[in-house]
Design an enzyme around this catalytic site. Structure first.
Site, PDB file in Angstrom:
ATOM      1  N   ASP A 136       0.847  -1.189   0.000  1.00 32.09           N
ATOM      2  CA  ASP A 136       0.000   0.000   0.000  1.00 32.09           C
ATOM      3  C   ASP A 136       0.884   1.240   0.000  1.00 32.09           C
ATOM      4  OD1 ASP A 136      -2.335   1.445  -0.013  1.00 32.09           O
ATOM      5  OD2 ASP A 136      -2.589   1.398   2.164  1.00 32.09           O
ATOM      6  N   HIS A 143      -3.720  13.929   0.255  1.00 30.33           N
ATOM      7  CA  HIS A 143      -4.031  13.066   1.404  1.00 30.33           C
ATOM      8  C   HIS A 143      -2.922  13.156   2.460  1.00 30.33           C
ATOM      9  CE1 HIS A 143      -5.211   9.618   3.806  1.00 30.33           C
ATOM     10  NE2 HIS A 143      -4.036   9.044   3.580  1.00 30.33           N
ATOM     11  N   GLU A 209     -10.779   3.907   2.993  1.00 30.04           N
ATOM     12  CA  GLU A 209      -9.813   4.656   2.197  1.00 30.04           C
ATOM     13  C   GLU A 209     -10.109   4.365   0.737  1.00 30.04           C
ATOM     14  OE1 GLU A 209      -5.842   3.632   3.533  1.00 30.04           O
ATOM     15  OE2 GLU A 209      -5.867   5.306   4.949  1.00 30.04           O
ATOM     16  N   GLU A 211      -9.056   3.964  -2.795  1.00 33.76           N
ATOM     17  CA  GLU A 211      -7.782   3.743  -3.488  1.00 33.76           C
ATOM     18  C   GLU A 211      -8.033   3.020  -4.810  1.00 33.76           C
ATOM     19  OE1 GLU A 211      -4.560   2.263  -1.158  1.00 33.76           O
ATOM     20  OE2 GLU A 211      -5.336   3.076   0.732  1.00 33.76           O
ATOM     21  N   ASP A 243      -9.358   0.335   1.412  1.00 36.47           N
ATOM     22  CA  ASP A 243      -8.370  -0.092   2.400  1.00 36.47           C
ATOM     23  C   ASP A 243      -8.876   0.313   3.792  1.00 36.47           C
ATOM     24  OD1 ASP A 243      -5.964  -1.036   3.453  1.00 36.47           O
ATOM     25  OD2 ASP A 243      -5.009   0.915   3.263  1.00 36.47           O
ATOM     26  N   ARG A 247      -8.525   3.828  12.726  1.00 32.46           N
ATOM     27  CA  ARG A 247      -7.676   5.006  12.982  1.00 32.46           C
ATOM     28  C   ARG A 247      -7.172   5.085  14.412  1.00 32.46           C
ATOM     29  NH1 ARG A 247      -6.148   6.083   8.015  1.00 32.46           N
ATOM     30  NH2 ARG A 247      -7.901   6.557   6.634  1.00 32.46           N
ATOM     31  N   GLN A 250      -4.458   2.624  14.817  1.00 31.24           N
ATOM     32  CA  GLN A 250      -3.296   3.100  14.055  1.00 31.24           C
ATOM     33  C   GLN A 250      -2.489   4.131  14.855  1.00 31.24           C
ATOM     34  OE1 GLN A 250      -4.488   4.491  10.178  1.00 31.24           O
ATOM     35  NE2 GLN A 250      -2.435   5.036   9.540  1.00 31.24           N
ATOM     36  N   LYS A 263      -4.706  -2.061   9.752  1.00 31.31           N
ATOM     37  CA  LYS A 263      -4.924  -2.224   8.319  1.00 31.31           C
ATOM     38  C   LYS A 263      -5.107  -3.681   7.915  1.00 31.31           C
ATOM     39  CE  LYS A 263      -3.870   2.079   7.136  1.00 31.31           C
ATOM     40  NZ  LYS A 263      -4.646   2.904   6.234  1.00 31.31           N
ATOM     41  N   THR A 267      -9.370  -5.652   3.314  1.00 35.19           N
ATOM     42  CA  THR A 267      -9.179  -4.729   2.197  1.00 35.19           C
ATOM     43  C   THR A 267     -10.094  -5.219   1.088  1.00 35.19           C
ATOM     44  OG1 THR A 267      -6.849  -4.467   2.803  1.00 35.19           O
ATOM     45  CG2 THR A 267      -7.482  -3.752   0.589  1.00 35.19           C
ATOM     46  N   GLU A 374     -10.287  12.534   6.827  1.00 36.47           N
ATOM     47  CA  GLU A 374     -10.123  13.874   6.257  1.00 36.47           C
ATOM     48  C   GLU A 374     -11.460  14.589   6.089  1.00 36.47           C
ATOM     49  OE1 GLU A 374      -7.809  11.520   3.229  1.00 36.47           O
ATOM     50  OE2 GLU A 374      -7.150  13.552   2.755  1.00 36.47           O
TER      51      GLU A 374
HETATM   52 MN    MN Z   1      -4.215   2.757   2.473  1.00 34.24          MN
END
Ligand code: MN
Length: 426
Positions: A136, A143, A209, A211, A243, A247, A250, A263, A267, A374
């Site tokens: 990843d 971002h 996420e 992606e 993904d 948070r 993390q 993570k 996915t 975000e």
């Molecule tokens: Mn990611």
């Protein structure tokens, strides 16, 4: 560009004007009939899937590189993906031909049509690729700047390395799941700012996420880096990737080695792989790079693509989903060729089926951000949905759908949907 890209090309199969899968697309996936039967490699056109194993048995691919290879009877695309660009192009061109309005080969062969042309409602899509390794990246400047600003303030938003190399980490391939697979809220250790000690429990800051994933077709040998200008030769195609991210987990775990459990629980990948051939008319330049990258990362050609991306959200209380963000693949600062060149510069070998995700793709505006982190600015600015509900992070029952498409003249090349519904923790 060749005749498979001709915008005037029409099929004898009716395709709705807004379909993701006109004759110019020819995506690849894997499915089995709902009434029972083996997994086969298929393509999609309009609301139908075309079983390529049956076409192969009927001799449609005679005289090509794939003749006799039995690659469409496989339960994944890997064998086909390993054959390389020439085989992919030949296959695309033959499929385009036999689906064309004036070609009678399949159109007038009722027996073959009956087994090879199936309604998409009569099949179950499966995970298209056996993903060996998953990497990843973190290649969207917007971002990285947004996340850095939240964590370190606007002056130290981008780390000193960011403009010099495509930052990435090695992820977890075993939990790459097909779109539609339920996403179970993970548990883990967190340390809320209000607490002196870590606590254990449900993730409270569950996020998506947006992606794009690059699927490696033919790999490279250990010890032989892929030059940046050859990198696209190794790319079979692209898919939508969600993904999923915990948070709060993390934030507590990531120092000093980067994301781990935040993570690794899921996915999601969309069921159709859109080939680089299909995307060729939408090739575009990347954002200007300053400072100039090292030679091994310097592009001669354009390696970005104009792919519009959308995030849709539907809560338990809503009857239909709403769009919460719109962005574009072409915002990526580091493109797929640079990512591949960087990944292999040490001699690291990529293998057929490897997944290289772009990293969250955010645009320059508030309504073009690719993660809830975000969009709701770290929980400080929850968004209000059309029914009045508020969201800062994902709640149980929320359904997130990613969509992607390129707008051509009179047709669109769509990616289908990448869907996941949040289920309560175990
Ligand atoms: Mn990611």
């Amino acid at each position: 560009m060749d005749k498979t890209h001709d915008s005037n090309l029409k099929s004898w199969i009716d395709v709705e004007e807004n379909s993701d899968f006109p004759i110019q697309n020819i995506p690849f996936g894997v499915c089995s009939p709902k009434e029972g039967g083996d997994l086969h490699v298929v393509t999609a056109i309009g609301n139908f899937v075309i079983d390529l194993a049956h076409l192969d048995e009927a001799g449609i691919f005679e005289g090509t590189e794939i003749e006799g290879a039995e690659i469409f009877h496989e339960p994944t695309l890997n064998a086909f993906m390993s054959m390389g660009r020439n085989a992919w192009k030949e296959t695309r061109s033959i499929i385009s031909e036999i689906l064309s309005k004036d070609n009678p080969t399949l159109r007038d062969n009722e027996e073959l049509r009956k087994i090879a042309v199936l309604s998409k409602d009569d099949v179950n899509m499966e995970l298209p690729v056996d993903v060996g390794d998953y990497t990843d990246f973190y290649s969207s400047r917007e971002h990285a700047t947004n996340v850095g600003t939240m964590f370190r303030g606007p002056d130290a938003a981008l780390m000193p390395n960011w403009l010099h190399l495509p930052v990435g980490y090695h992820g977890r391939a075993s939990s790459v799941v097909l779109s539609g697979t339920e996403i179970v809220r993970p548990k883990g250790q967190t340390k809320p700012p209000t607490s002196d000690e870590p606590i254990f429990g449900d993730c409270k800051r569950l996020d998506f996420e947006l992606e794009m994933g690059v699927l490696i077709g033919s790999g490279n040998y250990l010890g032989e880096p892929v030059p940046v200008d050859d990198a696209e030769e190794h790319v079979f195609g692209l898919a939508l990737i969600n993904d999923w991210s915990a948070r709060d987990v993390q934030t507590w775990e990531y120092i000093p080695l980067g994301p781990f459990l935040a993570k690794n629980f899921a996915t999601s990948i969309s069921p159709w792989i859109i080939t680089l051939e299909a995307l060729e008319p939408f090739r575009c330049s990347s954002p200007k790079q300053d400072p100039e990258p090292f030679d091994y990362l310097k592009n001669k050609e354009d390696h970005n693509f104009d792919i519009e991306l959308e995030i849709h959200l539907q809560t338990k209380e809503m009857n239909e989903s709403c769009v919460i963000s719109k962005t574009n693949y072409n915002y990526l600062y580091w493109n797929m060729a640079q990512q591949i060149a960087h990944h292999t510069i040490t001699g690291c070998n990529l293998r057929t089926g490897d997944l290289l995700a772009s990293g969250t793709i955010s645009g320059p505006d508030k309504d073009s951000r690719g993660s809830m982190l975000e969009i709701a600015w770290g929980g400080k600015e929850p968004i209000t949905l059309p029914n009045g509900e508020k969201r800062a992070f994902l709640e149980d029952g929320d359904i997130v759908t990613l969509k992607g498409f390129c707008k051509g003249k009179g047709y669109k090349i769509g990616f289908g949907n990448c869907i996941g519904e949040i289920h309560p923790s175990l």
